[in-house]
Design an enzyme around this catalytic site. Structure first.
Site, short mmCIF file in Angstrom:
data_model
loop_
_atom_site.label_atom_id
_atom_site.label_comp_id
_atom_site.label_asym_id
_atom_site.label_seq_id
_atom_site.Cartn_x
_atom_site.Cartn_y
_atom_site.Cartn_z
N ASP A 168 0.57 2.57 -1.57
CA ASP A 168 -0.29 2.11 -0.47
C ASP A 168 -1.64 2.55 -1.10
O ASP A 168 -2.14 3.56 -1.52
CB ASP A 168 0.05 3.16 0.46
CG ASP A 168 -0.86 3.10 1.87
OD1 ASP A 168 -1.92 2.69 1.67
OD2 ASP A 168 -0.35 3.45 2.90
N HIS A 174 -0.20 -1.01 10.48
CA HIS A 174 -0.55 -0.56 8.92
C HIS A 174 0.37 -1.45 8.26
O HIS A 174 1.25 -2.50 8.33
CB HIS A 174 -0.05 0.77 8.80
CG HIS A 174 -0.63 1.40 7.47
ND1 HIS A 174 -1.83 1.25 7.18
CD2 HIS A 174 0.00 2.06 6.60
CE1 HIS A 174 -2.00 1.85 6.03
NE2 HIS A 174 -0.95 2.33 5.49
N CYS A 207 -6.87 -1.39 6.12
CA CYS A 207 -5.93 -1.49 5.58
C CYS A 207 -5.45 -2.95 5.05
O CYS A 207 -4.96 -3.21 3.90
CB CYS A 207 -4.85 -0.35 6.21
SG CYS A 207 -4.25 -1.00 7.53
#
Length: 283
Positions: free
Chosen positions: A157, A140, A113
């Site tokens: 995202d 994250h 990520c």
């Protein structure tokens, strides 16, 4: 290969954000996240580099995304053009950019990520939208763009292909978060309240230092970022800050409404990995 080059470029940046502006002596460092804040603040300069933005535009199907954005607005699926563009960009990034056989022949597209959010933040800037890089202490990261139509920053995202689902991690994944900090070229902000259901419970997990110290570090970073801007621009940003403060203060009430993301779990990653991290949506 774009992602490898960009991550390498980020890694070559100077180590300390305190070299910019009026110097390090006036910046408080008593909060445990201070050095992380300085590093992430400095990172935002990379997304403004003309050479990287030009390189990003070589990767992005801009005309296609513009057409998709215009169609989504006309169909009433997006509140404004920028929202349609952001949605088209995140869907393309998730579904096409990392699944294009021709592009894959240029080099392996691998990463987590962090790499994806880094690269996607550059892509947001490349298509002309204002961008924020959002860091969460519980491992994250994601991005945000500013919607002129809605007058606020919107969650994006790239790992999940998600737009405007700020409770995805808390209500969806079941992730227990403590700190969520957003970084832009014109300031830094604690946006945790916008990403959690229960602020009081979240406060019990915030053990890295006094809340006042965190606020001061972020305030000083923001002031240094805005040094030299025209007074009218500073005033506009301050009004945005006030609007966002109100939006964040009302987040807990919004979280009470049922949402489609409730318990859906993380999309990216193996089942075992998600379960180990407590991000599979299991209660």
């Amino acid at each position: 290969m774009m992602i490898a080059l960009f991550v390498a470029t980020l890694g070559s940046a100077p180590a300390s954000a305190l070299n910019r502006g009026s110097g390090a002596s006036s910046v408080p460092t008593q909060h445990g996240l201070a050095q992380t804040i300085f590093r992430l603040d400095e990172q935002m300069d990379m997304y403004e580099r003309p050479d990287l933005l030009d390189f990003a535009l070589e990767e992005i199907p801009l005309h296609e995304l513009h057409a998709t954005a215009e169609a989504s607005v006309q169909a009433g699926e997006a509140p404004g053009y920028e929202d349609g563009l952001a949605n088209a960009l995140v869907k393309w990034f998730k579904k096409d950019y990392f699944n294009d056989p021709k592009a894959l022949m240029k080099g392996p597209r691998v990463g987590r990520c962090g790499e994806f959010a880094n690269l996607f933040c550059l892509f947001i800037r490349a298509v002309g939208l204002r961008a924020r890089y959002v860091w969460n202490l519980e491992d994250h990261v994601w991005d945000e763009y500013f919607s002129p139509t809605l007058g606020r920053w919107i969650h994006l995202d790239p790992c999940e292909g998600a737009r405007d689902e700020p409770l995805l991690y808390d209500k969806g994944w079941g992730k227990k978060m403590s700190y969520v900090l957003a970084f832009a070229i014109d300031g830094a902000k604690d946006v945790t309240r916008g990403y959690v259901q229960d602020w009081n419970a979240t406060l019990t997990r915030r053990t890295r230092g006094p809340e006042e110290a965190l606020h001061q570090v972020l305030t000083d970073v923001t002031k240094r970022r805005r040094l030299g801007l025209p007074l009218s621009e500073v005033k506009r940003l301050e009004i945005e800050d006030q609007v966002e403060d109100k939006w964040l203060s009302e987040a807990e009430d919004r979280a009470k409404a049922p949402q489609a993301i409730d318990g859906q779990g993380r999309e990216s990653g193996t089942a075992e990995w998600k379960q180990e991290r407590g991000e599979d949506g299991a209660k």
